[in-house]
Design an enzyme around this catalytic site. Structure first.
Site, short mmCIF file in Angstrom:
data_model
loop_
_atom_site.label_atom_id
_atom_site.label_comp_id
_atom_site.label_asym_id
_atom_site.label_seq_id
_atom_site.Cartn_x
_atom_site.Cartn_y
_atom_site.Cartn_z
N HIS A 124 -54.64 -5.23 46.81
CA HIS A 124 -55.99 -5.78 46.57
C HIS A 124 -56.61 -6.38 47.84
O HIS A 124 -57.78 -6.74 47.83
CB HIS A 124 -55.96 -6.86 45.49
N ASP A 161 -49.99 1.39 40.71
CA ASP A 161 -50.02 0.08 40.06
C ASP A 161 -50.98 0.16 38.86
O ASP A 161 -51.84 1.03 38.79
CB ASP A 161 -50.53 -0.95 41.08
N HIS A 163 -53.35 -1.83 38.26
CA HIS A 163 -54.70 -2.19 38.71
C HIS A 163 -55.20 -1.23 39.79
O HIS A 163 -54.41 -0.66 40.53
CB HIS A 163 -54.69 -3.61 39.29
N ASP A 248 -46.37 -3.17 36.51
CA ASP A 248 -47.28 -3.69 35.47
C ASP A 248 -47.83 -2.58 34.57
O ASP A 248 -48.54 -2.86 33.60
CB ASP A 248 -48.41 -4.54 36.06
ZN LIG Z 1 -51.18 -4.69 39.43
#
Ligand SMILES: [Zn+2]
Length: 341
Positions: A124, A161, A163, A248
């Site tokens: 991120h 991931d 996200h 995740d």
């Molecule tokens: Zn993540």
């Protein structure tokens, strides 16, 4: 048997914040999981590389690096959910240097694959700010290191991931030398990564986003990888494949609602391993991003490592307890249309 190198973030326990999900146990459960299946002690642990300033400033603005270092000196938050401690600056540099060390060993052919337990995580972190628990973008630094120090010219980063890897996307948005692909839950944090986001300027057509709804599961990932991601990689012809990996996506994860199983993750990495064998000189390196359930971390870490070394392995957590949705088929159809696949 395939060869493997590992990176472990020595001293990473000093980067933690009471009650925060991005905690040291996330890495420790993977280490113990790999010990259980006799992988941890069989393969070399690499030391982090000292990175030239130019590598870091090619990925992050000088101003942001100064902000990060100053915040860390005071143990301040970078934003509402991204903490630092007095040790975080050095640990973030170490994680980026560890990522580069693993990428280098795979690039040089010293190992066919690599697994870097990078922490603090990175995907991120954008050119100008840390966010989403991420400080320095480790996988981006590894790619830039190969380009500047090893003469690499074509690299692909696949972000698996839960996200969207908004930071990695932003960093390479205008570039052709590093293509970026992300499969992620949407709508979800950080809100970026729509199908129509395909790169800008010279990098147009070098970013691929595959957003899918929560509840999608193994079949969604495996189908998108074989029918969309691999054809894209076939076109881009990377010299090395770098994977941002978060556990995740596992059905036990408390933040996400993807329904992946350990067995599904094992199968996905086997598929990618075989693609790398046939198409990029057997060069594949994996970098840890998110994942917040410790049992899932143990099992998913095993799934990744076992597939990298072609070792048989059993998923002790089993499949998701709820049925998989199929709304992801819209993403499959739309992405094939947009990309002409
Ligand atoms: Zn993540």
């Amino acid at each position: 048997m395939q060869s493997l190198v590992l990176y472990y973030p020595e001293g990473h326990q000093a980067h933690q914040f009471p009650g925060h999900p991005e905690r040291p146990d996330r890495v420790e459960v993977i280490r113990r999981g790999l010990e259980e299946i006799k992988i941890w002690d069989q393969y070399p642990l690499l030391e982090p590389l000292d990175l030239r300033e130019e590598i870091l400033t090619s990925i992050h603005d000088r101003e942001y690096l100064d902000i990060l270092q100053q915040a860390s000196d005071l143990g301040q938050m970078l934003d509402m959910d991204t903490y630092t401690t007095r040790e975080s600056w050095q640990l973030a540099l170490n994680a980026a240097g560890g990522a580069a060390a693993v990428a280098e060993a795979v690039w040089d052919g010293k190992s066919q694959s690599g697994f870097a337990l990078t922490r603090p995580p990175g995907h991120h972190a954008t050119p100008s700010r840390g966010m989403g628990f991420c400080l320095i973008n480790n996988v981006a630094v590894a790619a830039e290191y190969l380009i500047q120090e090893k003469g690499a010219s074509t690299i692909s980063i696949l972000d698996l991931d839960l996200h969207h890897g908004n930071g990695t996307q932003d960093i390479f948005w205008n570039r052709q030398d590093v293509s970026f692909i992300s499969i992620h839950q949407a709508p979800f944090y950080p809100g970026t990564g729509s199908l129509s986001d395909m790169g800008g300027e010279d990098g147009e057509g070098y970013t691929m986003n595959l957003p899918i709804p929560g509840g999608s599961g193994d079949l969604a990932y495996l189908t998108l990888i074989s029918e969309v991601v691999l054809p894209f990689l076939d076109q881009k012809k990377p010299q090395i494949l770098l994977i941002s990996f978060g556990f995740d996506t596992h059905w036990r994860d408390p933040l996400g609602s993807m329904q992946l199983s350990g067995a599904g993750i094992h199968k996905a990495f086997e598929t990618l391993r075989h693609w790398a064998e046939d198409n990029c000189d057997n060069r594949l390196a994996v970098f840890l991003e998110g994942g917040y359930d410790l049992e899932a971390g143990r099992v998913c870490g095993q799934a990744v490592a076992a597939s990298l070394v072609d070792q048989s392995w059993k998923d002790s957590l089993g499949p998701a307890p709820t049925p998989e949705g199929d709304a992801w088929r819209n993403t499959l159809a739309e992405s094939k249309r947009i990309w002409g696949l």
